[in-house]
Design a protein around this motif. Structure first.
Motif, PDB file in Angstrom:
ATOM      1  N   ARG A  72      98.207 113.101 103.777  1.00 40.17           N
ATOM      2  CA  ARG A  72      98.718 112.860 102.415  1.00 40.17           C
ATOM      3  C   ARG A  72      97.696 113.301 101.367  1.00 40.17           C
ATOM      4  N   ILE A  73      96.437 112.865 101.528  1.00 38.69           N
ATOM      5  CA  ILE A  73      95.421 113.214 100.526  1.00 38.69           C
ATOM      6  C   ILE A  73      95.057 114.692 100.643  1.00 38.69           C
ATOM      7  N   SER A  99      88.526 105.872 104.753  1.00 43.62           N
ATOM      8  CA  SER A  99      88.218 104.436 104.715  1.00 43.62           C
ATOM      9  C   SER A  99      87.230 104.079 105.829  1.00 43.62           C
ATOM     10  N   THR A 120      93.773 109.461  94.237  1.00 42.02           N
ATOM     11  CA  THR A 120      92.626 109.686  95.139  1.00 42.02           C
ATOM     12  C   THR A 120      92.163 111.138  95.014  1.00 42.02           C
ATOM     13  N   ILE A 169      83.951 112.908 111.913  1.00 44.80           N
ATOM     14  CA  ILE A 169      84.195 114.352 111.998  1.00 44.80           C
ATOM     15  C   ILE A 169      82.914 115.102 111.639  1.00 44.80           C
ATOM     16  N   GLY A 212      88.266 103.447  97.366  1.00 43.64           N
ATOM     17  CA  GLY A 212      88.994 102.680  96.336  1.00 43.64           C
ATOM     18  C   GLY A 212      89.243 103.477  95.065  1.00 43.64           C
ATOM     19  N   ARG A 263      94.555 120.817 112.674  1.00 40.40           N
ATOM     20  CA  ARG A 263      94.602 121.058 114.122  1.00 40.40           C
ATOM     21  C   ARG A 263      96.015 121.240 114.657  1.00 40.40           C
ATOM     22  N   THR A 276      88.924 113.929 104.654  1.00 38.40           N
ATOM     23  CA  THR A 276      89.998 112.922 104.570  1.00 38.40           C
ATOM     24  C   THR A 276      90.358 112.375 105.958  1.00 38.40           C
ATOM     25  N   VAL A 277      89.694 112.892 106.996  1.00 39.11           N
ATOM     26  CA  VAL A 277      90.032 112.443 108.358  1.00 39.11           C
ATOM     27  C   VAL A 277      89.377 111.088 108.638  1.00 39.11           C
ATOM     28  N   PRO A 282      91.985 105.011  93.729  1.00 41.61           N
ATOM     29  CA  PRO A 282      93.140 104.729  92.856  1.00 41.61           C
ATOM     30  C   PRO A 282      92.849 103.616  91.859  1.00 41.61           C
TER      31      PRO A 282
HETATM   32  P1  NAP Z   1      96.821 110.707 106.682  1.00 40.89           P
HETATM   33  O1  NAP Z   1      98.025 111.143 105.905  1.00 40.89           O
HETATM   34  O2  NAP Z   1      97.013 109.968 107.961  1.00 40.89           O
HETATM   35  O3  NAP Z   1      95.902 111.991 106.924  1.00 40.89           O
HETATM   36  C1  NAP Z   1      94.841 112.047 107.825  1.00 40.89           C
HETATM   37  C2  NAP Z   1      94.853 113.434 108.421  1.00 40.89           C
HETATM   38  O4  NAP Z   1      93.723 113.562 109.271  1.00 40.89           O
HETATM   39  C3  NAP Z   1      96.090 113.713 109.265  1.00 40.89           C
HETATM   40  O5  NAP Z   1      96.735 114.834 108.744  1.00 40.89           O
HETATM   41  C4  NAP Z   1      95.518 114.005 110.664  1.00 40.89           C
HETATM   42  O6  NAP Z   1      96.172 115.054 111.265  1.00 40.89           O
HETATM   43  C5  NAP Z   1      94.126 114.464 110.287  1.00 40.89           C
HETATM   44  N1  NAP Z   1      93.210 114.408 111.434  1.00 40.89           N
HETATM   45  C6  NAP Z   1      92.909 113.354 112.218  1.00 40.89           C
HETATM   46  N2  NAP Z   1      91.983 113.720 113.123  1.00 40.89           N
HETATM   47  C7  NAP Z   1      91.726 115.037 112.909  1.00 40.89           C
HETATM   48  C8  NAP Z   1      90.881 116.006 113.518  1.00 40.89           C
HETATM   49  N3  NAP Z   1      90.090 115.664 114.540  1.00 40.89           N
HETATM   50  N4  NAP Z   1      90.871 117.251 113.023  1.00 40.89           N
HETATM   51  C9  NAP Z   1      91.655 117.607 111.994  1.00 40.89           C
HETATM   52  N5  NAP Z   1      92.492 116.754 111.363  1.00 40.89           N
HETATM   53  C10 NAP Z   1      92.525 115.489 111.824  1.00 40.89           C
HETATM   54  O7  NAP Z   1      95.892 109.793 105.787  1.00 40.89           O
HETATM   55  P2  NAP Z   1      95.680 109.862 104.192  1.00 40.89           P
HETATM   56  O8  NAP Z   1      96.694 109.015 103.518  1.00 40.89           O
HETATM   57  O9  NAP Z   1      95.506 111.278 103.765  1.00 40.89           O
HETATM   58  O10 NAP Z   1      94.297 109.075 104.082  1.00 40.89           O
HETATM   59  C11 NAP Z   1      93.124 109.604 104.665  1.00 40.89           C
HETATM   60  C12 NAP Z   1      92.016 108.549 104.633  1.00 40.89           C
HETATM   61  O11 NAP Z   1      91.725 108.221 103.276  1.00 40.89           O
HETATM   62  C13 NAP Z   1      92.370 107.214 105.291  1.00 40.89           C
HETATM   63  O12 NAP Z   1      91.206 106.686 105.898  1.00 40.89           O
HETATM   64  C14 NAP Z   1      92.807 106.349 104.126  1.00 40.89           C
HETATM   65  O13 NAP Z   1      92.658 104.978 104.407  1.00 40.89           O
HETATM   66  C15 NAP Z   1      91.824 106.809 103.096  1.00 40.89           C
HETATM   67  N6  NAP Z   1      92.135 106.556 101.683  1.00 40.89           N
HETATM   68  C16 NAP Z   1      91.093 106.622 100.853  1.00 40.89           C
HETATM   69  C17 NAP Z   1      91.266 106.435  99.509  1.00 40.89           C
HETATM   70  C18 NAP Z   1      90.060 106.514  98.615  1.00 40.89           C
HETATM   71  O14 NAP Z   1      90.119 106.041  97.479  1.00 40.89           O
HETATM   72  N7  NAP Z   1      88.988 107.108  99.079  1.00 40.89           N
HETATM   73  C19 NAP Z   1      92.538 106.167  98.985  1.00 40.89           C
HETATM   74  C20 NAP Z   1      93.632 106.141  99.853  1.00 40.89           C
HETATM   75  C21 NAP Z   1      93.405 106.336 101.233  1.00 40.89           C
HETATM   76  P3  NAP Z   1      96.869 114.926 112.700  1.00 40.89           P
HETATM   77  O15 NAP Z   1      98.322 114.770 112.368  1.00 40.89           O
HETATM   78  O16 NAP Z   1      96.516 116.213 113.350  1.00 40.89           O
HETATM   79  O17 NAP Z   1      96.303 113.708 113.418  1.00 40.89           O
END
Ligand code: NAP
Length: 277
Positions: free
Chosen positions: A149-150, A227, A121, A207, A249, A170, A202-203, A251
């Motif tokens: 993670r991302i 997503s 990603t 936002i 999508g 945050r 990535t949030v 990956p």
């Molecule tokens: P993740 O590990 O849950 O990371 C999301 C981050 O957003 C967390 O660190 C969270 O921090 C932060 N966050 C939430 N609200 C916030 C705010 N108001 N201000 C600042 N930070 C905030 O998720 P991820 O695995 O990185 O995935 C992120 C998104 O990408 C998801 O929607 C996932 O489904 C999607 N995704 C997309 C693809 C693609 O191909 N585009 C591939 C895989 C996944 P806190 O701990 O502070 O809540």
């Protein structure tokens, strides 16, 4: 020992590679669902469905088929007591399985897979930036929103490419983590949106609303990785001529072979725990 039978159904390029991996240990049939699938789905030990299992809540995700196949029609063909796996299963989809006395396991809930998927990603997001910016990432100002993670992988890669990267987070442990990588931090209260050439979100919640978008230059490239429903007010971004790409999508699109390897190792772990060998 009799080899178990696996049906791989629907999906994209990843499913082909997945079938290749599984065929070393199991009998595998792959169904892209181009033709008639009455009868053919019965008599498997394990059914592997795509990620996401459905894009519209009604049809199975079948990138390789012209046919629109209803998820419920697939569900009705799977015998009770089968092992069924799929990705990104909504509560509505889960209910559809439960109504037919079936249980589905969401492999995307396994942390290992989510972490590994963050690699392609992040690479895909950078590829999109390369293709859509008129300046190099090296020397550019980039903002990554979210240190999950991302966000973690992406910010390190951007920084390694010479981009002056800032991460918006945050939590105090996130600030410490980001700073430990020599990357700058900001918060939603302090961020100066007009400073960045490229912004990656990535949030997974709204936002970049209209108010925030108005602070972002029309020249800034915004790449939303979150997503559905995404983290950008897409209507407002069109109204104000902002450059937004919603890249989902990745990956499966940028590294289907690696993505399917990650999926394979995750599913093998799940099957081992269920003692399916
Ligand atoms: P993740 O590990 O849950 O990371 C999301 C981050 O957003 C967390 O660190 C969270 O921090 C932060 N966050 C939430 N609200 C916030 C705010 N108001 N201000 C600042 N930070 C905030 O998720 P991820 O695995 O990185 O995935 C992120 C998104 O990408 C998801 O929607 C996932 O489904 C999607 N995704 C997309 C693809 C693609 O191909 N585009 C591939 C895989 C996944 P806190 O701990 O502070 O809540």
């Amino acid at each position: 020992m009799i080899k178990k039978k696996i049906a791989i159904i629907g999906g994209d390029k990843r499913q082909g590679y997945l079938a290749e991996n599984f065929s070393q240990k199991f009998f595998v049939d792959i169904f892209y669902l181009q033709g008639n699938f009455d009868e053919i789905l019965e008599n498997y030990d394990v059914y592997i469905l795509p990620m996401p299992i459905t894009k519209d809540g009604i049809h199975l995700n079948t990138n390789f088929s012209e046919n629109q196949v209803k998820l419920i029609d697939i569900i009705k063909k799977i015998p009770e007591n089968s092992i069924i796996l799929g990705g990104s299963i909504t509560s509505e989809a889960k209910k559809m399985f439960e109504t037919e006395n079936l249980k589905i396991i969401d492999y995307l809930l396994y942390e290992n897979l989510a972490i590994l998927n963050a690699i392609p990603t992040a690479e895909g997001a950078i590829q999109i930036a390369f293709e859509n910016m008129e300046i190099t990432l090296s020397g550019s100002n980039s903002l990554v929103i979210g240190n999950g993670r991302i966000g973690k992988i992406l910010s390190k890669k951007l920084s390694a490419l010479g981009s002056k990267t800032t991460v918006l987070a945050r939590k105090s442990e996130d600030f410490a983590d980001i700073l430990s990588n020599n990357i700058k931090t900001t918060t939603i209260e302090k961020v100066q949106f007009d400073r960045y050439d490229v912004i990656f979100n990535t949030v997974p919640s709204m936002i970049l609303d209209e108010k925030s978008l108005l602070k972002i230059s029309d020249k800034t490239l915004i790449i939303d990785l979150a997503s559905k429903p995404g983290g950008v007010d897409f209507k407002a971004s069109q109204k104000h001529n902002k450059k937004v790409i919603w890249a989902l999508g990745l990956p499966g699109k940028v590294a289907p072979k690696s993505a399917s390897k990650y999926l394979y190792t995750t599913i093998i772990d799940i099957l081992d725990n269920l003692e399916v060998k």
